[in-house]
Enzyme design. Structure first.
Site, PDB file in Angstrom:
ATOM      1  N   TYR A 174       4.929  -4.506   9.341  1.00 19.93           N
ATOM      2  CA  TYR A 174       5.964  -3.464   9.330  1.00 19.93           C
ATOM      3  C   TYR A 174       5.284  -2.096   9.383  1.00 19.93           C
ATOM      4  O   TYR A 174       4.421  -1.786   8.566  1.00 19.93           O
ATOM      5  CB  TYR A 174       6.793  -3.622   8.063  1.00 19.93           C
ATOM      6  CG  TYR A 174       7.995  -2.706   7.914  1.00 19.93           C
ATOM      7  CD1 TYR A 174       8.417  -1.859   8.917  1.00 19.93           C
ATOM      8  CD2 TYR A 174       8.732  -2.711   6.738  1.00 19.93           C
ATOM      9  CE1 TYR A 174       9.520  -1.044   8.766  1.00 19.93           C
ATOM     10  CE2 TYR A 174       9.846  -1.906   6.557  1.00 19.93           C
ATOM     11  CZ  TYR A 174      10.229  -1.064   7.580  1.00 19.93           C
ATOM     12  OH  TYR A 174      11.321  -0.260   7.417  1.00 19.93           O
ATOM     13  N   CYS A 175       5.675  -1.278  10.357  1.00 22.25           N
ATOM     14  CA  CYS A 175       5.181   0.106  10.473  1.00 22.25           C
ATOM     15  C   CYS A 175       3.654   0.086  10.595  1.00 22.25           C
ATOM     16  O   CYS A 175       3.107  -0.590  11.455  1.00 22.25           O
ATOM     17  CB  CYS A 175       5.668   0.926   9.290  1.00 22.25           C
ATOM     18  SG  CYS A 175       5.290   2.700   9.387  1.00 22.25           S
ATOM     19  N   LEU A 176       2.954   0.807   9.744  1.00 23.97           N
ATOM     20  CA  LEU A 176       1.497   0.833   9.796  1.00 23.97           C
ATOM     21  C   LEU A 176       0.905  -0.544   9.513  1.00 23.97           C
ATOM     22  O   LEU A 176      -0.187  -0.872  10.005  1.00 23.97           O
ATOM     23  CB  LEU A 176       0.963   1.862   8.802  1.00 23.97           C
ATOM     24  CG  LEU A 176      -0.531   2.167   8.819  1.00 23.97           C
ATOM     25  CD1 LEU A 176      -1.013   2.512  10.216  1.00 23.97           C
ATOM     26  CD2 LEU A 176      -0.860   3.288   7.843  1.00 23.97           C
TER      27      LEU A 176
END
Length: 577
Positions: free
Chosen positions: A309-311
């Site tokens: 998720y995301c980074l």
């Protein structure tokens, strides 16, 4: 060999850190350079200046003519000279169509349209500078929006008259409370009903690994049989992991467990000064790869559905590329939630990323050893200034109405820090230099290539994402020849992911699979080709995982002799502030 700062370099660092404290961690030099570039090229563009003068005259004459028509029109005439942008909710209330509020908000919208024209299409201006100037012009205009002032907001005035000013007294009390909390430097108070481990992040599980970077949680099964391939969730370390395990009704972890998946989730440590030298490779080796080793021990011989998720998704992409380079085939698939792998177009967040801005942040981090979430909050608030700043100020300080809390807002306030070394590497190698998509990003001294990814990939983008715009996340389609299933869902960076099945009729998503080695579709063509479905994308992803999993088996035991349960979920690190 590491560079040792000289006394003069240390002096500059102190000066830059002091500047950052005064400017909310935003570089004034970066903004000044952008304005100078814009002004200098506008000053030498007589045609553009003439065009803007003609636009101003045309707008003034049109406004006068419109007002004359309104004065002669019957009561209730709802015509406008200029309509607000589609996503602008500030002037939707019918009260804005009454005199003199109609004049004020129409003048504001015309002024906004003029500045939009003034900050575009000027020959010679650096594209980044042009975007920065347009952004700051919008921020300045929004500050003086009639909706943000007591005397020019018809909704606030009506409420003030109806309540005899009681709303302003409540607002003054709210302002005093917020200013006192800001002066004291205290963190957010967790409201009743939103305590982590009691109300949030309560899916039963065990911490089976703890190291200097993360804890690994294994969740208890709730079905008699499970898919043999476990799911490993990798959240970003800029956030607490429990966005994936919020309340029971919207917990992705709970949903996966109930669908017969063995679920593991990383919970990152909230770093302090002692962790200042942790870098991206520490998060890779002591984070993802250490977690993968533990998952393999609990579920031997089973390949893993890794999800970032995301980074955390960017880290997963780096890890998967390195594993492909080294012949490591332990992954069954990779899923990316709102995660960028190409940073050439990072969206509005890129407005705050240039050499001047990065060096200012590095100076701050050199003193503390980490970057606080509050040092990033100003930038994120301005990206969505109406939703996160002005509407909140109007509601709480003018209308006297505290914004009702819910689980996602509580999580959003429970922010984390980032180690100085890691954050500097992330800003420079990924955002500034785009090393990952261009094949220069090193892992263990050797570069990795996203073109080496061949495993099945599922991606989720969100339509209003200001952090990882979906058109940017979509770029993995031309970086990797792998089979890619891309889902585009309604919502933003967080609300689009926390998207459980349910009766909410507003939810929509589009989904389309590109076969391995298939033709590339641009984002615009993808939008035309991808069918739209009502509801949550979670079931579509779960079905995708099930189709790439084996016949169900007996659930594995909790931990192993090497990875023994040491704590109950949600663990210790998520409680650190």
């Amino acid at each position: 060999m590491e560079h040792t700062a000289s006394p003069t370099e240390k002096l500059d660092t102190l000066a830059h850190a002091a500047m950052a404290r005064m400017t909310g961690s935003l570089s004034p030099v970066s903004g000044l350079l952008a304005w100078q570039d814009w002004w200098a090229h506008l000053a030498t563009s007589p045609g553009k200046r003439l065009e803007l003068a003609q636009l101003a005259l045309t707008q003034a004459m049109a406004l006068m003519h419109h007002l004359q028509e309104r004065l002669l029109a019957p009561p209730g005439d709802a015509r406008r000279l200029i309509e607000p942008p589609a996503l602008d909710r500030r002037f939707r209330d019918p009260a804005w169509r009454n005199w003199p509020f109609h004049l004020w908000h129409q003048t504001f919208l015309l002024n906004q349209a003029w500045w939009d024209a003034a900050t575009r299409d000027i020959a010679g201006v650096d594209p980044h500078h042009q975007k920065v100037v347009a952004f700051w012009a919008r921020q300045w205009l929004d500050m003086f929006s009639p909706g943000n002032q007591l005397a020019t907001n018809p909704i606030v005035l009506g409420q003030t008259l109806a309540e005899g000013g009681a709303n302003l007294l409540r607002g003054a009390q709210h302002l005093a409370e917020d200013m006192a909390a800001l002066a004291a430097g205290t963190g957010p108070t967790i409201p009743e009903g939103f305590a982590v481990g009691k109300d949030l992040a309560i899916t039963p599980g065990e911490v089976i690994l703890r190291n200097r970077v993360m804890e690994l949680i294994q969740y208890h099964p709730t079905t008699a049989a499970v898919h043999p391939e476990p799911v490993l969730l990798v959240p970003a370390w800029i956030m607490k992991y429990y966005i994936l395990d919020l309340s029971p009704h919207n917990s992705l972890v709970k949903y996966l467990v109930e669908q017969g998946h063995t679920v593991f989730c990383i919970s990152w440590k909230n770093p302090g000064e002692a962790e200042r030298d942790l870098g991206m490779e520490d998060y890779l080796h002591d984070g993802f790869l250490a977690a993968l080793d533990a998952v393999n021990a609990v579920c031997p011989k089973a390949r893993v559905h890794a999800t970032g998720y995301c980074l955390g998704g960017t880290l997963l992409a780096i890890a998967a590329a390195a594993m492909a380079r080294d012949g490591d085939d332990r992954l069954a698939s990779a899923t990316f939630f709102a995660a960028q792998t190409d940073f050439s177009e990072p969206g509005e967040l890129g407005l705050f990323i240039d050499e001047s801005q990065v060096s200012l942040l590095e100076a701050q981090m050199a003193q503390t050893g980490y970057l606080r979430a509050s040092q990033m909050a100003g930038a994120f608030q301005m990206l969505r200034s109406y939703d996160l700043l002005w509407s909140r100020m109007v509601n709480e300080y003018l209308r006297g109405e505290r914004t009702p809390l819910f689980d996602l807002m509580t999580w959003n306030a429970d922010a984390t820090r980032m180690p100085a070394k890691m954050h500097s590497q992330y800003l420079r190698r990924l955002l500034l230099d785009d090393d990952l998509s261009e094949g220069r990003y090193p892992v263990d001294g050797q570069p990795v290539s996203l073109g080496s990814l061949r495993l099945p990939i599922f991606m989720v983008g969100t339509t209003t994402d200001h952090v990882a715009p979906w058109r940017s996340t979509h770029k993995l389609h031309y970086l990797s020849p792998a089979e890619i299933t891309f889902a585009l869902t309604s919502g933003g960076h967080n609300a689009g992911i926390v998207n459980p099945p349910g009766p909410d009729s507003r939810r929509r998503y589009q989904i389309l699979r590109r076969e391995a080695g298939g033709a590339y579709l641009s984002p615009d063509h993808w939008l035309e080709a991808a069918p739209t479905h009502a509801g949550s994308w979670w079931p579509a992803w779960q079905q995708w995982l099930a189709e790439r999993s084996g016949k169900q088996v007996k659930p594995p035991r909790m931990g192993t002799a090497t990875y023994r349960p040491i704590d109950k979920a949600p663990g210790r690190y998520v409680m650190e502030r």
